[in-house]
Scaffold this motif. Structure first.
Motif, short mmCIF file in Angstrom:
data_model
loop_
_atom_site.label_atom_id
_atom_site.label_comp_id
_atom_site.label_asym_id
_atom_site.label_seq_id
_atom_site.Cartn_x
_atom_site.Cartn_y
_atom_site.Cartn_z
N CYS A 166 22.48 -8.22 44.57
CA CYS A 166 21.60 -8.20 43.38
C CYS A 166 20.17 -8.63 43.75
CB CYS A 166 22.17 -9.08 42.26
SG CYS A 166 21.51 -8.64 40.65
N ALA A 174 10.25 -4.17 49.22
CA ALA A 174 9.49 -3.63 48.10
C ALA A 174 10.04 -2.26 47.70
CB ALA A 174 8.01 -3.55 48.48
N ALA A 181 13.53 0.34 40.11
CA ALA A 181 12.72 0.67 38.92
C ALA A 181 12.90 2.14 38.55
CB ALA A 181 11.25 0.36 39.19
N ALA A 191 21.19 -3.73 33.59
CA ALA A 191 21.65 -5.01 33.05
C ALA A 191 23.17 -5.03 32.93
CB ALA A 191 21.00 -5.26 31.69
N ARG A 199 27.81 -11.28 37.14
CA ARG A 199 27.83 -12.40 36.21
C ARG A 199 29.18 -12.53 35.53
NH1 ARG A 199 23.34 -11.57 32.23
NH2 ARG A 199 23.91 -13.66 31.56
N PHE B 157 5.91 -14.36 42.10
CA PHE B 157 7.28 -13.92 42.42
C PHE B 157 8.28 -14.98 41.98
CE2 PHE B 157 11.03 -12.94 44.88
CZ PHE B 157 11.06 -11.55 44.88
N CYS B 166 17.08 -14.00 39.39
CA CYS B 166 16.99 -13.10 40.55
C CYS B 166 17.34 -11.66 40.16
CB CYS B 166 17.86 -13.59 41.70
SG CYS B 166 17.34 -12.91 43.29
N PHE B 167 16.71 -11.17 39.10
CA PHE B 167 16.84 -9.76 38.67
C PHE B 167 18.25 -9.41 38.18
CE2 PHE B 167 13.79 -10.28 42.12
CZ PHE B 167 12.63 -9.96 41.45
N ARG B 168 19.00 -10.45 37.78
CA ARG B 168 20.39 -10.26 37.36
C ARG B 168 20.53 -10.21 35.86
NH1 ARG B 168 23.82 -15.15 38.98
NH2 ARG B 168 21.66 -15.85 38.90
N TYR B 169 19.66 -10.91 35.13
CA TYR B 169 19.84 -11.05 33.69
C TYR B 169 19.45 -9.78 32.94
CZ TYR B 169 20.24 -16.10 34.63
OH TYR B 169 20.61 -17.33 35.08
N GLY B 170 19.92 -9.71 31.69
CA GLY B 170 19.70 -8.53 30.86
C GLY B 170 18.25 -8.27 30.51
N THR B 173 13.65 -5.48 33.55
CA THR B 173 13.32 -4.09 33.23
C THR B 173 12.83 -3.37 34.49
OG1 THR B 173 10.99 -4.54 32.78
CG2 THR B 173 12.53 -4.82 30.94
N ALA B 174 12.60 -2.07 34.34
CA ALA B 174 12.00 -1.30 35.43
C ALA B 174 10.65 -1.91 35.81
CB ALA B 174 11.85 0.16 35.02
N HIS B 177 10.97 -4.83 38.17
CA HIS B 177 11.17 -4.39 39.56
C HIS B 177 9.87 -3.84 40.15
CE1 HIS B 177 15.44 -5.00 40.23
NE2 HIS B 177 15.71 -4.49 39.04
N ARG B 178 9.11 -3.09 39.35
CA ARG B 178 7.85 -2.53 39.87
C ARG B 178 6.89 -3.65 40.26
NH1 ARG B 178 8.67 2.30 37.10
NH2 ARG B 178 8.53 1.30 35.08
N ALA B 180 7.76 -6.76 41.01
CA ALA B 180 8.34 -7.42 42.19
C ALA B 180 7.94 -6.67 43.45
CB ALA B 180 9.86 -7.51 42.07
N ALA B 181 8.01 -5.34 43.41
CA ALA B 181 7.62 -4.52 44.58
C ALA B 181 6.15 -4.76 44.91
CB ALA B 181 7.88 -3.04 44.29
N ILE B 184 5.70 -8.19 46.55
CA ILE B 184 6.15 -8.21 47.95
C ILE B 184 5.12 -7.48 48.82
CG2 ILE B 184 7.93 -7.41 49.56
CD1 ILE B 184 9.98 -7.84 47.26
N ASP B 185 4.64 -6.33 48.34
CA ASP B 185 3.59 -5.61 49.08
C ASP B 185 2.35 -6.49 49.27
OD1 ASP B 185 4.92 -3.25 49.56
OD2 ASP B 185 4.22 -2.28 47.73
#
Lengths: 323, 323
Positions: A166, A174, A181, A191, A199, B157, B166-170, B173-174, B177-178, B180-181, B184-185
């Motif tokens: 996850c 990235a 996404a 989710a 979870r 971040f 850590c991107f697990r919860y409901g 969104t997209a 993630h965008r 986050a990318a 990281i970049d």
């Protein structure tokens, strides 16, 4: 017939898309003890091929655990006679499940992200910079169809999220997030999948984790954490094979632990040893001492002896490698 | 002076960037019992403002737990006299820490993602579609500086990854993630942060989890899971406040559990009750029965009585709400 990496033809994603579009009747193989990446990649490819008007199946993998079975059902076949055979996330033919033996030396295309891919297939699409094989499949599906359906997106999201824990593991890039996404945008229920896979724990899982946490033996100044998992513990927890997935990761999370060892008693009384390490100690070298193998940070070995003897042996191997 | 949401001026990210560029000497506030989102957002904004040549500090939050302290140190001030006060991830002035009392009615800009933001500040930048307040700060930093430095990216971040589990919860969104990318970049060490925050557990944490898993009481056909956490259990585990963060989530993961209840004994012998539910039962309504409150799926109440009495009370409240 065994090919070496020199003999296989390396192809780009666009070349593979063209190759697929010119052919039909595909069977897709997954690896022994299948994880979410091999299964999600295979089913995602199968779904994308069907959207392209092709006939495609995934060879049923009998070791598929409960958590993945429902996702795979629409794609399974046990007896489809293909014109072309494709493998996803399989590094060598040694990792074929028993019912794929007949396809050894007969794989037309291997799609993989393992740098150790042996080149066993006639053609290979390899990108070892990808955290999950599913990332390669996303690009391929786009090259093939110009879009990704919600169903394909769901399956490829499973591949991504499981192979990166996850988005937690060090392999996450990235690009992984960018593809996640795109898959959510394409309709993957991110989710819902993460809730189900990351979870939700069965009672058996919760109880075996509890048994393990109660039975950690620390040594070498708390840098080695060892857990022996006996049949009695497994039975008491009511844990099945699905519940035992990745249990070796549990005590490796503890702050300061460098080497975590899990010695699991198998039904025949023999032992399965898993070793997880950080960069300080080579887990593969430790297991090689006893005839096993694996990666630098995760390795294993099967021993014919009982768990208590196995524990002594693996601790001695750690001492030998970790000076 | 208390403002309502009608009285505050809603601003866009571009407007806020302009507003910031025309001013100087900023103090940034975080909320009571600070989490990674309020801290990462505040420090990320502070870092971005300093890159823009501004003087900026974060008001030291004394409740900051061990895991976040080192990230925050470069930004803390206890006595900076600002010209402008900004809050990040704070929905109402009730959530100000004690040393921010003097800024009540004096906040110039509130940056938040809570739909319940009370409009307490003179200006408000609100986007309730964001999983983390850090997402808003990423866009603002881009509007302000046209880029995000590795340091700012690291702090934002932390905001993203902690508020999404850590991107697990409901809520992920997209867009999450965008961003986050993009972070990281821009140089955020995503793997290192996730390892530290999500893959490392102190011995105290492991032991208190083990104590809890050993003491789950199931009721109503295993749909209610209750754990009483006594001082004795906490002491035996050697767990501190950092180790107890989010322990209410542990038994809610069990398959089939609809309501998970944690009754924790405080040092003065009183009880802190946390209730987590899925959509079937309103946790806020359960806690309201006893004078507490919260959200539909996560709520709490403090009770003056001991833990065993508190347990009976909360179970009775569940029975009353969940017919």
């Amino acid at each position: 017939m065994d090919r070496t990496i020199d003999k296989t033809r390396m192809m780009s994603s666009a070349e593979v898309a063209k190759w697929l579009s010119e052919r039909d009747n595909f069977l897709i193989l997954t690896h022994l003890r299948p994880d979410g990446d091999t299964l999600g990649s295979a089913a995602g490819l199968c779904s994308a091929l069907r959207e392209a008007g092709k006939t495609a199946y995934v060879l049923r993998n009998k070791q598929t655990t409960r958590r993945y079975e429902a996702y795979m059902t629409p794609y399974w076949s046990e007896d489809f006679r293909p014109d072309f055979v494709i493998s996803t996330d399989i590094a060598t033919e040694n990792l074929f499940p028993a019912n794929a033996e007949m396809f050894k030396g007969r794989v037309d295309l291997s799609i993989d992200h393992h740098p150790s891919n042996s080149g066993f297939a006639e053609n290979t699409l390899l990108d070892s910079s990808c955290a999950a094989c599913g990332e390669i499949l996303y690009r391929l599906a786009m090259d093939l169809n110009g879009r990704v359906s919600p169903e394909t997106a769901k399956l490829l999201f499973i591949a991504l999220t499981t192979d990166t824990g996850c988005f937690r593991y060090g392999n996450t890039t990235a690009d992984t997030h960018r593809i996640a996404a795109a898959l959510i945008d394409a309709g993957a229920p991110g989710a819902e999948i993460n809730k189900k896979l990351f979870r939700t724990k069965s009672r058996g899982r919760v109880l075996i984790e509890s048994e393990m946490l109660n039975n950690i033996e620390f040594s070498r100044n708390s840098q080695i954490a060892t857990v022996v998992v006996t049949r009695e513990m497994i039975d008491r927890a009511g844990a099945d094979e699905d519940d035992l997935e990745d249990i070796a990761a549990i005590h490796g999370q503890i702050e300061g632990v460098v080497v975590s060892i899990t010695v699991r008693e198998l039904e025949d009384g023999s032992s399965k040893v898993s070793v997880r390490t950080n960069k300080l100690v080579d887990a593969g070298a430790v297991c090689a001492e006893l005839g096993g193998g694996g990666h630098a940070m995760a390795a294993g070995v099967s021993l014919g002896c009982g768990v208590w003897e196995a524990k002594e042996k693996i601790l001695a191997a750690v001492d030998k490698v970790w000076k």
